[in-house]
Design an enzyme around this catalytic site. Sequence first.
Site, PDB file in Angstrom:
ATOM      1  CE1 TYR A   1      33.308  43.518  45.134  1.00  0.00           C
ATOM      2  CE2 TYR A   1      34.771  42.223  46.519  1.00  0.00           C
ATOM      3  CZ  TYR A   1      34.523  43.352  45.758  1.00  0.00           C
ATOM      4  OH  TYR A   1      35.512  44.304  45.622  1.00  0.00           O
TER       5      TYR A   1
ATOM      6  CG  ASP B   1      35.840  34.553  43.552  1.00  0.00           C
ATOM      7  OD1 ASP B   1      36.888  34.298  44.172  1.00  0.00           O
ATOM      8  OD2 ASP B   1      35.349  35.700  43.464  1.00  0.00           O
TER       9      ASP B   1
ATOM     10  CE  LYS C   1      38.743  38.542  50.992  1.00  0.00           C
ATOM     11  NZ  LYS C   1      37.614  38.496  50.099  1.00  0.00           N
TER      12      LYS C   1
HETATM   13  C1  PLP Z   1      37.559  39.406  48.771  1.00  0.00           C
HETATM   14  C2  PLP Z   1      37.030  38.755  47.550  1.00  0.00           C
HETATM   15  C3  PLP Z   1      37.442  39.131  46.259  1.00  0.00           C
HETATM   16  C4  PLP Z   1      38.327  40.318  46.023  1.00  0.00           C
HETATM   17  O1  PLP Z   1      39.576  40.184  46.583  1.00  0.00           O
HETATM   18  P1  PLP Z   1      40.466  41.509  46.836  1.00  0.00           P
HETATM   19  O2  PLP Z   1      41.757  40.976  47.340  1.00  0.00           O
HETATM   20  O3  PLP Z   1      39.711  42.327  47.838  1.00  0.00           O
HETATM   21  O4  PLP Z   1      40.590  42.210  45.540  1.00  0.00           O
HETATM   22  C5  PLP Z   1      36.998  38.394  45.185  1.00  0.00           C
HETATM   23  N1  PLP Z   1      36.159  37.366  45.352  1.00  0.00           N
HETATM   24  C6  PLP Z   1      35.728  36.971  46.555  1.00  0.00           C
HETATM   25  C7  PLP Z   1      34.824  35.794  46.679  1.00  0.00           C
HETATM   26  C8  PLP Z   1      36.124  37.673  47.691  1.00  0.00           C
HETATM   27  O5  PLP Z   1      35.648  37.315  48.897  1.00  0.00           O
END
Ligand code: PLP
Length: 431
Positions: A142, A237, A265
Amino acid sequence: MKRSQKLFQHAQLVIPGGVNSPVRAFRAVGGTPLFLRRGKGAWVWDADGNRYIDYVGSWGPLIAGHAHPDVLKAVEEAASRGLSFGAPTESEVEIAALLCKLVPSMEQVRLVSSGTEATMSAIRLARGHTGRSKILKFEGCYHGHADSLLVKAGSGALTLGQPSSAGVPAEIAAQTIVVDYNDIGAVERAFQEDGKNIAAVIVEPVAGNMNLVTPRAGFLEAMRKLCTKHGTLLIFDEVMTGFRVALGGAQALFGISPDLTTLGKVIGGGMPMGAFGGCRAIMQCIAPLGPVYQAGTLSGNPIAVAAGLATLKLVQAAGFYERLTATALDLCERLTAAARQHRVAFSAQNVGGMFGMYFRATPPSTYAEVMQCDRATFSHFFHAMLADGVYFAPSAFEACFLSAAHGAPEVEKTIRAAKRFFATLNAPHST
Ligand SMILES: *Cc1c(COP(=O)(O)O)cnc(C)c1O
């Protein structure tokens, strides 16, 4: 009726599904979501005054624990000087320099307000830099909810992704190639077929959005080589893994240098912040220097930056990740041992301060294996643990998180609760 239930009923009248992000709704496990009021260290309190050990940590950001005094103090100080300026500030330069120092592959970084914004912008930058349109992602990873990333594998065809959400045009999804995580052969085939059109490969270097799946030995290295060979940018990511699995993220842990990195995060310490960065040559394609447009009214927001800086200061303390990792490992080993004692098909593993729990005998290494986990038993486990004061992520397909505030007493209490649950699974009159 419990206050959480009342609040949820009211919430559903004015907020779609009663929540501002779908996984909070407990759909995967059933029941009513807890409304939380307060957090301190490893613990959260719900609207009914019940206390729980929290392994969600706001889905990853709270690596220092809830309401850490240093983070609160930094936020209060920054707030007293004003909430936002929309002009450069000294503290955003400080955090940018720190991120570039700590994340090995980054020379320049731009701050945004969420992980979604970071990945969306990194994809646009990769397309702008390479002049190519296609991207390759992995099933089960994701990367936030931008159109080109809400795509699943099409049936059989390697080259035609399909929207995984209504509202994503098929034409956009078709620009995204989706292959299986940990299947380097599939990546090779995609490059053979379409290599000169692939702008970027985007990957979670440790997959944390299909529960937790670790990369097979050589998977990321081979991906790095293929990207270099084909002139494709490799995007790690690290919105979840950044400052979570190690100080420099997964790229430091595995010694692999991506072209672009996305963060979120932990770097916001609980405030809305994301970032994307890479080498100077690529980053200078962004406006105002280059032709790739990217902007944000609240980007580099001083309060978010203050929370981020205070959090990043805490994680740089000597032994921070060693302790966090040791606690996570201890938790996983003791959960696994307790399950074995009761002959429950269960496994668990951690990478740094994140961990996965699986109702199957061994940790999965593919999306298909993740899907084979026993979801019904997970739901029972989740609710039993919740009733016993332990709050795990409300889905069998989410990773869980520890903070530096989690210690031996929390692990002990968690293990005792898990043992009680495992014992019920094999009680004579259970089904
Ligand atoms: C949480 C997450 C996102 C999205 O971040 P948001 O702040 O919720 O938009 C993108 N990539 C990864 C790997 C994530 O865990």
